[in-house]
Design a protein around this motif. Structure first.
Motif, short mmCIF file in Angstrom:
data_model
loop_
_atom_site.label_atom_id
_atom_site.label_comp_id
_atom_site.label_asym_id
_atom_site.label_seq_id
_atom_site.Cartn_x
_atom_site.Cartn_y
_atom_site.Cartn_z
N VAL A 313 9.38 -4.40 1.28
CA VAL A 313 8.22 -3.71 1.84
C VAL A 313 7.51 -2.90 0.76
CG1 VAL A 313 7.50 -1.93 3.47
CG2 VAL A 313 9.15 -3.66 4.19
N ALA A 314 8.26 -2.30 -0.14
CA ALA A 314 7.65 -1.53 -1.24
C ALA A 314 6.81 -2.43 -2.14
CB ALA A 314 8.73 -0.83 -2.05
N THR A 315 7.25 -3.67 -2.36
CA THR A 315 6.44 -4.57 -3.17
C THR A 315 5.12 -4.89 -2.49
OG1 THR A 315 7.47 -6.56 -2.23
CG2 THR A 315 8.49 -5.62 -4.19
N LEU A 316 5.13 -4.94 -1.15
CA LEU A 316 3.88 -5.16 -0.44
C LEU A 316 2.94 -3.98 -0.60
CD1 LEU A 316 5.16 -6.75 2.91
CD2 LEU A 316 4.42 -7.90 0.82
N VAL A 317 3.51 -2.76 -0.67
CA VAL A 317 2.69 -1.57 -0.86
C VAL A 317 1.95 -1.64 -2.19
CG1 VAL A 317 2.73 0.94 -1.14
CG2 VAL A 317 4.15 -0.14 0.60
N PHE A 318 2.65 -2.04 -3.24
CA PHE A 318 2.06 -2.03 -4.58
C PHE A 318 1.19 -3.24 -4.88
CE2 PHE A 318 5.85 0.71 -5.15
CZ PHE A 318 5.21 1.86 -5.57
N THR A 319 1.22 -4.26 -4.01
CA THR A 319 0.37 -5.44 -4.23
C THR A 319 -0.75 -5.54 -3.19
OG1 THR A 319 1.91 -6.80 -2.93
CG2 THR A 319 2.21 -6.75 -5.33
N SER A 320 -0.95 -4.50 -2.40
CA SER A 320 -2.01 -4.49 -1.39
C SER A 320 -3.10 -3.50 -1.80
CB SER A 320 -1.45 -4.12 -0.02
OG SER A 320 -0.45 -5.03 0.38
N THR A 321 -4.33 -3.88 -1.51
CA THR A 321 -5.46 -3.02 -1.91
C THR A 321 -5.73 -1.92 -0.90
OG1 THR A 321 -6.95 -4.59 -0.86
CG2 THR A 321 -6.55 -4.86 -3.21
N ASP A 322 -5.43 -2.16 0.36
CA ASP A 322 -5.71 -1.17 1.39
C ASP A 322 -4.69 -1.31 2.51
OD1 ASP A 322 -6.53 -3.43 2.80
OD2 ASP A 322 -8.63 -3.10 2.30
N ALA A 323 -4.78 -0.41 3.49
CA ALA A 323 -3.82 -0.41 4.60
C ALA A 323 -3.91 -1.68 5.42
CB ALA A 323 -4.05 0.82 5.47
#
Length: 441
Positions: A313-323
């Motif tokens: 899930v943390a990797t998704l946080v750092f590879t996403s531009t917005d919420a």
């Protein structure tokens, strides 16, 4: 393959199905005990080939849609028999030692040769045209941008980890036909993506074979059984045709190594959690594995699963531009949506999608039942139960219709060749941890 071996002529899928079936019978069939479970298991595994060939011919546009439907129905019918066999395995106490008809040295040579040929098939293979769309998606992901391919992934691939689904499938079906001209879309970005997929596919297949060998050596006490399982795995027509499919091979490798580390609940939890995050469907294994560790090691196993999912899930946080993009990927990974009923592929492209609902409910009941049954679980239960649950996924999976054989095949082969494992229970093989000592106190 002709690039590596002088004047090598590719073997077509039908010929390989015949040859591999004959080799399987010669190597593993017990001619002095015709009515034994070993022979029944071999017949069921061989019967997977006709369905696979029908589907493979349809994917290459050489036969009509009716042949593809026959292939899917055949494949699911054999899968149902295999599912019953895996469920029945938990009641089998007597397990006579039935080794292969070939010496360990001969099996080792055959395993190494088959592995070398399959590796060469992946290296000389090419991506399917439909898989080239993954390159566009990978480029957008690298720039932390959303795309139309990104938005449609849940519908076209099903739930799973976003970054894993960016890789194309390297088609080793090209080993049985002329490769033809490479598409103009195969440019620099595509080449890097294909090389990554090739490396991952080869590493995963090596991990599966190594896991089979090490499980047999360490937990079965008989390396010969591991060689037999690895050889049969590499002989299967499915392995030859879908070697380059990373979404099949990666979960298979993770599940095999989770079994190898079953004496270490935290490591098994990490691997099961990674499999759940990668392809979603191993979430159904949690009741089985949690019940196995309930007497000892449960909290370490649960902590390993939770830690891995948190990292993903943390990797998704750092590879996403917005919420919005983050929550869309989170939905993709955990499959948070109502089951789709239209726009499906595989066998469900021909059947009404609403029939999936009773099958899914039955599957959920099967998954939950493993929390209570059998009351005393051992390593044999883990092997057959995990294979049974990943077999059960094939009946309602909206995007393959039984083709994800790699998710259960290595574990089913270990179940076929396993000795008596009644004494491999968590209380006997798992060391007490801090949580266990606190609970005992």
């Amino acid at each position: 393959m002709s690039e590596l071996l002088f004047q090598y002529e590719r073997v077509n899928p039908t010929s390989w199905a015949y040859l591999s079936s004959l080799l399987t019978i010669a190597l593993f069939f017990k001619f002095n005990r015709l009515f034994c479970f070993r022979n029944l298991d071999l017949v069921l595994l061989i019967l997977l080939a006709p369905g696979l060939l029908c589907i493979e011919q349809s994917l290459r546009r050489q036969v009509g849609e009716s042949v593809a439907l026959i292939g899917y129905v055949w494949l699911l019918a054999v899968s149902l028999l295999l599912l019953v066999r895996m469920l029945y395995d938990t009641s089998m106490v007597r397990r006579p030692l039935l080794e292969a008809n070939l010496s360990p040295g001969g099996l080792s040579f055959l395993t190494a040769s088959l592995l070398a040929f399959l590796t060469a098939n992946v290296l000389t293979g090419r991506p399917d045209e439909s898989d080239l769309k993954a390159v566009q998606r990978a480029k957008h992901l690298a720039n932390r941008e959303a795309s139309e391919v990104e938005q449609n992934t849940l519908d076209t691939h099903g739930p799973g980890f976003s970054l894993l689904l960016t890789l194309p499938h390297v088609s080793t079906r090209a080993l049985v036909a002329d490769r033809g001209e490479v598409s103009d879309a195969l440019r620099d970005d595509t080449r890097r993506n294909v090389v990554t997929a090739q490396v991952m596919a080869i590493v995963c297949q090596l991990a599966v074979v190594a896991g089979l060998l090490l499980i047999a050596q360490r937990h079965f006490g008989n390396l010969h059984l591991g060689l037999a399982a690895a050889t049969l795995y590499l002989l299967m027509p499915y392995t030859a045709l879908w070697t380059g499919n990373v979404t099949h091979a990666l979960p298979a490798a993770l599940l095999v190594w989770a079994v190898y580390f079953y004496r270490s609940p935290a490591l098994s939890g990490l691997l099961i959690g990674l499999a759940c995050g990668a392809i979603y469907y191993p979430f159904a294994l949690l009741p089985l594995w949690g019940s196995f560790y309930w007497g000892r090691g449960f909290w370490r196993f649960a902590g390993g699963v939770a830690a891995t999912l948190a990292v993903l899930v943390a990797t998704l946080v750092f590879t996403s531009t917005d919420a919005a993009m983050f929550f869309a990927r989170l939905q993709q990974m955990f499959g948070v949506r109502l089951p789709p009923m239209i726009g499906l592929s595989g066998v469900w492209a021909y059947w009404n999608g609403w029939y999936r609902l009773p099958i899914m409910l039955a599957f959920l009941g099967l998954s939950g039942s493993f929390a209570l049954w059998p009351s005393q679980k051992n390593l044999a239960t883990l092997l057959s139960g995990t294979a049974a649950l990943m077999l059960g996924v094939q009946f309602w999976h909206a995007h393959s219709g039984g083709l994800a054989i790699g998710w259960y095949l290595p574990l089913a082969l270990l179940t076929v060749f396993r000795p008596n494992l009644e004494d491999r229970v968590a209380a006997a093989v798992v060391h007490r941890g801090m949580w266990d000592r606190a609970a005992a106190a």
